[in-house]
Design a protein around this motif. Structure first.
Motif, PDB file in Angstrom:
ATOM      1  N   CYS A   1     -15.179  42.358 -87.913  1.00 49.90           N
ATOM      2  CA  CYS A   1     -14.874  41.817 -89.238  1.00 49.90           C
ATOM      3  C   CYS A   1     -15.408  42.764 -90.306  1.00 49.90           C
ATOM      4  O   CYS A   1     -16.461  43.366 -90.148  1.00 49.90           O
ATOM      5  N   VAL A   2     -14.693  42.876 -91.398  1.00 45.30           N
ATOM      6  CA  VAL A   2     -15.120  43.731 -92.494  1.00 45.30           C
ATOM      7  C   VAL A   2     -15.533  42.855 -93.662  1.00 45.30           C
ATOM      8  O   VAL A   2     -14.813  41.935 -94.041  1.00 45.30           O
ATOM      9  N   THR A   3     -16.705  43.127 -94.217  1.00 46.00           N
ATOM     10  CA  THR A   3     -17.167  42.394 -95.390  1.00 46.00           C
ATOM     11  C   THR A   3     -17.373  43.371 -96.540  1.00 46.00           C
ATOM     12  O   THR A   3     -17.649  44.545 -96.329  1.00 46.00           O
ATOM     13  N   LEU A   4     -17.235  42.868 -97.737  1.00 49.45           N
ATOM     14  CA  LEU A   4     -17.404  43.660 -98.947  1.00 49.45           C
ATOM     15  C   LEU A   4     -18.581  43.099 -99.719  1.00 49.45           C
ATOM     16  O   LEU A   4     -18.690  41.887 -99.892  1.00 49.45           O
ATOM     17  N   ALA A   5     -19.469  43.970-100.170  1.00 51.35           N
ATOM     18  CA  ALA A   5     -20.604  43.533-100.974  1.00 51.35           C
ATOM     19  C   ALA A   5     -20.103  43.254-102.389  1.00 51.35           C
ATOM     20  O   ALA A   5     -19.503  44.119-103.018  1.00 51.35           O
ATOM     21  N   THR A   6     -20.341  42.050-102.894  1.00 53.26           N
ATOM     22  CA  THR A   6     -19.882  41.689-104.230  1.00 53.26           C
ATOM     23  C   THR A   6     -20.907  42.093-105.278  1.00 53.26           C
ATOM     24  O   THR A   6     -22.068  42.371-104.960  1.00 53.26           O
ATOM     25  N   THR A   7     -20.489  42.124-106.531  1.00 48.08           N
ATOM     26  CA  THR A   7     -21.396  42.500-107.618  1.00 48.08           C
ATOM     27  C   THR A   7     -22.491  41.466-107.830  1.00 48.08           C
ATOM     28  O   THR A   7     -23.522  41.775-108.425  1.00 48.08           O
ATOM     29  N   LEU A   8     -22.298  40.247-107.352  1.00 40.11           N
ATOM     30  CA  LEU A   8     -23.312  39.210-107.496  1.00 40.11           C
ATOM     31  C   LEU A   8     -24.274  39.154-106.311  1.00 40.11           C
ATOM     32  O   LEU A   8     -25.132  38.283-106.245  1.00 40.11           O
ATOM     33  N   GLY A   9     -24.133  40.087-105.372  1.00 43.03           N
ATOM     34  CA  GLY A   9     -25.038  40.136-104.237  1.00 43.03           C
ATOM     35  C   GLY A   9     -24.560  39.376-103.018  1.00 43.03           C
ATOM     36  O   GLY A   9     -25.281  39.295-102.028  1.00 43.03           O
ATOM     37  N   GLY A  10     -23.370  38.828-103.063  1.00 41.08           N
ATOM     38  CA  GLY A  10     -22.824  38.109-101.918  1.00 41.08           C
ATOM     39  C   GLY A  10     -21.984  39.009-101.039  1.00 41.08           C
ATOM     40  O   GLY A  10     -21.952  40.225-101.212  1.00 41.08           O
ATOM     41  N   GLN A  11     -21.308  38.407-100.096  1.00 36.09           N
ATOM     42  CA  GLN A  11     -20.413  39.133 -99.215  1.00 36.09           C
ATOM     43  C   GLN A  11     -19.065  38.440 -99.185  1.00 36.09           C
ATOM     44  O   GLN A  11     -18.996  37.216 -99.201  1.00 36.09           O
ATOM     45  N   ARG A  12     -18.004  39.227 -99.125  1.00 36.12           N
ATOM     46  CA  ARG A  12     -16.647  38.698 -99.087  1.00 36.12           C
ATOM     47  C   ARG A  12     -15.942  39.234 -97.850  1.00 36.12           C
ATOM     48  O   ARG A  12     -15.979  40.431 -97.577  1.00 36.12           O
ATOM     49  N   PHE A  13     -15.321  38.367 -97.092  1.00 38.09           N
ATOM     50  CA  PHE A  13     -14.571  38.754 -95.899  1.00 38.09           C
ATOM     51  C   PHE A  13     -13.281  39.455 -96.327  1.00 38.09           C
ATOM     52  O   PHE A  13     -12.560  38.970 -97.189  1.00 38.09           O
ATOM     53  N   ILE A  14     -12.997  40.593 -95.730  1.00 40.66           N
ATOM     54  CA  ILE A  14     -11.762  41.328 -96.002  1.00 40.66           C
ATOM     55  C   ILE A  14     -10.866  41.152 -94.779  1.00 40.66           C
ATOM     56  O   ILE A  14     -11.179  41.649 -93.691  1.00 40.66           O
ATOM     57  N   GLY A  15      -9.777  40.448 -94.958  1.00 38.69           N
ATOM     58  CA  GLY A  15      -8.866  40.175 -93.853  1.00 38.69           C
ATOM     59  C   GLY A  15      -8.071  41.392 -93.421  1.00 38.69           C
ATOM     60  O   GLY A  15      -7.956  42.377 -94.146  1.00 38.69           O
ATOM     61  N   GLU A  16      -7.526  41.317 -92.240  1.00 36.24           N
ATOM     62  CA  GLU A  16      -6.712  42.401 -91.701  1.00 36.24           C
ATOM     63  C   GLU A  16      -5.402  42.504 -92.469  1.00 36.24           C
ATOM     64  O   GLU A  16      -4.799  41.490 -92.826  1.00 36.24           O
ATOM     65  N   LEU A  17      -4.962  43.728 -92.705  1.00 37.61           N
ATOM     66  CA  LEU A  17      -3.686  43.934 -93.391  1.00 37.61           C
ATOM     67  C   LEU A  17      -2.553  43.448 -92.498  1.00 37.61           C
ATOM     68  O   LEU A  17      -2.551  43.697 -91.294  1.00 37.61           O
ATOM     69  N   SER A  18      -1.585  42.772 -93.084  1.00 41.96           N
ATOM     70  CA  SER A  18      -0.508  42.232 -92.260  1.00 41.96           C
ATOM     71  C   SER A  18       0.792  43.004 -92.376  1.00 41.96           C
ATOM     72  O   SER A  18       1.543  43.072 -91.434  1.00 41.96           O
ATOM     73  N   GLU A  19       1.077  43.599 -93.519  1.00 43.09           N
ATOM     74  CA  GLU A  19       2.370  44.246 -93.690  1.00 43.09           C
ATOM     75  C   GLU A  19       2.317  45.766 -93.641  1.00 43.09           C
ATOM     76  O   GLU A  19       3.173  46.392 -93.056  1.00 43.09           O
ATOM     77  N   ASP A  20       1.352  46.383 -94.286  1.00 41.57           N
ATOM     78  CA  ASP A  20       1.286  47.828 -94.350  1.00 41.57           C
ATOM     79  C   ASP A  20      -0.065  48.273 -93.781  1.00 41.57           C
ATOM     80  O   ASP A  20      -1.039  48.360 -94.512  1.00 41.57           O
TER      81      ASP A  20
END
Length: 53
Positions: free
Chosen positions: A28-47
């Motif tokens: 799984c890929v997560t992105l560090a947010t500007t508020l200090g949290g983490q956001r899940f980055i889903g798999e690309l489906s089309e491209d």
């Protein structure tokens, strides 16, 4: 700093390279947010191009 980030920073066009995410167990890929949290980055489906930008 991870080895890859160090190598990017040594390149003339990568002086401002920064680590913005982390690969966690399970692929799984997560992105560090500007508020200090983490956001899940889903798999690309089309491209299925790599996320390099």
């Amino acid at each position: 700093m991870p080895k890859a980030s160090s190598r990017w920073r040594n390149h003339p066009q990568g002086a401002q390279a920064a680590r913005i995410g982390t690969l966690v167990s399970g692929g799984c890929v997560t992105l560090a947010t500007t508020l200090g949290g983490q956001r899940f980055i889903g798999e690309l489906s089309e491209d299925p191009l790599p996320r390099i930008c």
